[in-house]
Write an enzyme that holds these catalytic residues in place. Structure first.
Site, PDB file in Angstrom:
ATOM      1  N   GLY A 170       0.822  -1.210   0.000  1.00  0.00           N
ATOM      2  CA  GLY A 170       0.000   0.000   0.000  1.00  0.00           C
ATOM      3  C   GLY A 170       0.847   1.247   0.000  1.00  0.00           C
ATOM      4  O   GLY A 170       2.060   1.207   0.239  1.00  0.00           O
ATOM      5  N   GLY A 172       0.739   5.507   1.239  1.00  0.00           N
ATOM      6  CA  GLY A 172       0.042   6.522   2.028  1.00  0.00           C
ATOM      7  C   GLY A 172       0.766   7.837   1.939  1.00  0.00           C
ATOM      8  O   GLY A 172       1.716   7.989   1.169  1.00  0.00           O
ATOM      9  N   GLY A 173       0.326   8.783   2.750  1.00  0.00           N
ATOM     10  CA  GLY A 173       0.917  10.113   2.717  1.00  0.00           C
ATOM     11  C   GLY A 173       2.389  10.125   3.085  1.00  0.00           C
ATOM     12  O   GLY A 173       3.174  10.882   2.534  1.00  0.00           O
ATOM     13  N   MET A 174       2.783   9.265   4.023  1.00  0.00           N
ATOM     14  CA  MET A 174       4.162   9.292   4.509  1.00  0.00           C
ATOM     15  C   MET A 174       5.111   8.466   3.659  1.00  0.00           C
ATOM     16  O   MET A 174       6.312   8.655   3.711  1.00  0.00           O
ATOM     17  CB  MET A 174       4.212   8.805   5.961  1.00  0.00           C
ATOM     18  CG  MET A 174       3.586   9.772   6.944  1.00  0.00           C
ATOM     19  SD  MET A 174       3.748   9.252   8.659  1.00  0.00           S
ATOM     20  CE  MET A 174       2.322   8.227   8.873  1.00  0.00           C
ATOM     21  N   VAL A 177       4.227   0.796   2.023  1.00  0.00           N
ATOM     22  CA  VAL A 177       4.414  -0.409   2.837  1.00  0.00           C
ATOM     23  C   VAL A 177       4.648  -1.581   1.888  1.00  0.00           C
ATOM     24  O   VAL A 177       3.910  -1.756   0.922  1.00  0.00           O
ATOM     25  CB  VAL A 177       3.168  -0.704   3.713  1.00  0.00           C
ATOM     26  CG1 VAL A 177       3.449  -1.884   4.634  1.00  0.00           C
ATOM     27  CG2 VAL A 177       2.763   0.508   4.518  1.00  0.00           C
ATOM     28  N   ASP A 287      -3.894   8.839  15.587  1.00  0.00           N
ATOM     29  CA  ASP A 287      -4.287   8.683  14.180  1.00  0.00           C
ATOM     30  C   ASP A 287      -5.088   7.388  13.996  1.00  0.00           C
ATOM     31  O   ASP A 287      -4.839   6.619  13.079  1.00  0.00           O
ATOM     32  CB  ASP A 287      -3.039   8.684  13.292  1.00  0.00           C
ATOM     33  CG  ASP A 287      -3.373   8.841  11.808  1.00  0.00           C
ATOM     34  OD1 ASP A 287      -4.454   9.377  11.490  1.00  0.00           O
ATOM     35  OD2 ASP A 287      -2.565   8.410  10.969  1.00  0.00           O
TER      36      ASP A 287
END
Length: 438
Positions: A170, A172-174, A177, A287
């Site tokens: 996946g 994400g913003g950071m 993975v 979060d």
């Protein structure tokens, strides 16, 4: 680096607000605004919100009646710089961006010349293309990944030494993975690579790694355990246990958008057990959302594990992130309670309890607890967090037992003292309510 807001005109002239880490700052007539102007009729209750990640400062008008002005021009959003003036009614604030005295540079240079940040050249770690960035000192060493390389590395992460990459799980913003296999013992692991959004100082990078190390000490059956972390070619990576199921968001989507109440109770009570343990150790997640709860197995034998503990907080507060409200992150903000939107810095366990209530509501109903459209922007979302009541679960899904719905709705109280006092107390109430319908 720090940002100071100096009140230079209006009834509260002389006041100063100083920020040295990622934070938010609300201005308005409401008592819950950090800068409260109760007698200025030109201000709305929740007038505007500033997000500050020194040296960056970003302003967003919250749909105010009379508008927010920057240097005399009415704006909806604005990136603020040193010397800019914010005005609403009689009140004027001037933005000051400065280097901290403890970080002053160059030996022998008078401190008076060191107040404003230095503009330094920094090269992208991946492609070497130079860019300009603000730093506390002209000789500062910064890590930087350009936007084009961030996007490339998110889609095709670099291999990490001692691990064989299998596939990307996946993005994400950071960062991303990956599923990988350890070349030492052959076990499957998940590797998260984190790409700084802005130029990051060595000091900030070290602080971030220290914070991750502390969070990695949390060992609980319902928390994804960290294995190791480090940096490779300037990019931070975290290695954790691999959970073979899927996150709760994907599980709900697979079922047409929502889960039945028995499944939600099973997932949430285990997540609350994880929170009770972490809060007892002094950690706040900050979060919580469906994407951060991994679910393995089949019902009724689900095993739920909370992931990314403290990651969002340390990523933002140690300077790995720039201002986040620039992009469309209304979906993430929508899970935050009023006190977290108002003040990113001071977040306590009740904020996690609110977010777990939002998560449970979404899993049960496939909808948001606040009456906002799925495409609502940040301004509309923030106003709803402060001003709109939640839609009762019974209106969305009448078949959810009222006692179970009441447990989740109590978690969603806007006032902290009306929520469950602890994750443990909420878990007991949930199990008690569920036992009547088993």
């Amino acid at each position: 680096m720090r940002v100071t807001l100096n009140v230079i005109a209006g009834p509260q002239t002389g006041r100063k607000f100083t920020f040295d880490q990622h934070d938010t700052f609300m201005i308005g007539r409401s008592e819950d605004a950090q800068f409260c102007l109760p007698h200025d009729r030109f201000f709305s209750r929740h007038h505007c919100l500033l997000e500050i990640a020194p040296p960056q400062c970003f302003l967003r008008d919250l749909g105010s009646t009379n508008g927010t002005f920057v240097n005399g021009i009415r704006v909806e959003t604005a990136h603020l710089k040193h010397g800019d003036r914010i005005q609403g009614g009689e009140t004027v604030l001037e933005v000051e961006v400065a280097a901290d005295s403890s970080e002053m540079t160059a030996p022998g240079v008078p401190s008076a010349e060191q107040t404003e940040p230095s503009l330094v050249t920094v090269a992208c770690l991946n492609c070497g293309v130079p860019a300009k960035a603000e730093a506390s000192r002209p000789d500062a060493k910064l890590s930087y990944v350009c936007d084009a390389c961030r996007e490339k590395l998110r889609k095709n992460p670099q291999p990490i030494p001692n691990y064989q990459m299998i596939r990307v799980l996946g993005q994400g913003g950071m960062g991303s993975v990956m599923l990988a296999r350890s070349t030492k013992d052959g076990r499957a692991v998940a590797i998260k690579t984190l790409l700084p959004e802005v130029a990051v100082s060595e000091q900030s990078l070290k602080r971030f790694m220290r914070e991750i190390e502390v969070a990695a000490s949390l060992q609980h059956p319902n928390i994804v355990s960290y294995i190791e972390h480090g940096t490779h070619n300037g990019i931070v990576y975290l290695v954790s246990e691999y959970v073979s199921g899927m996150d709760a968001s994907r599980l709900a989507k697979k079922r047409g958008g929502k889960l039945n109440h028995k499944e939600v109770v099973k997932i949430i009570e285990q997540t609350l057990a994880a929170l009770e343990f972490a809060h007892g150790k002094g950690f706040v997640h900050r979060d919580i959302k469906e994407q951060n709860i991994l679910v393995d197995g089949t019902f009724p034998n689900y095993v739920s594990k909370l992931t990314d503990f403290g990651l969002s907080k340390s990523y933002k507060q140690t300077g790995m992130s720039g201002v986040t409200m620039v992009g469309d992150v209304a979906g993430t903000i929508a899970y935050m309670p009023p006190e977290q939107v108002r003040d990113f810095k001071e977040v306590r366990p009740p904020s996690d309890i609110y977010a777990i209530g939002m998560t449970a509501y979404s899993l049960l109903t496939g909808a948001h607890a606040l009456d906002i459209s799925p495409k609502a922007g940040i301004s509309e979302t923030v106003k709803a967090i402060f001003e709109k009541p939640i839609v009762p679960i019974s209106q969305r899904v009448p078949e959810v037992p009222l006692k179970i719905a009441a447990v989740f709705e109590t978690a969603l109280a806007k006032q902290v003292d009306l929520r469950w006092r602890s994750a443990g107390e909420m878990r007991e109430a949930l199990l008690r309510a569920a036992s009547e319908f088993s």
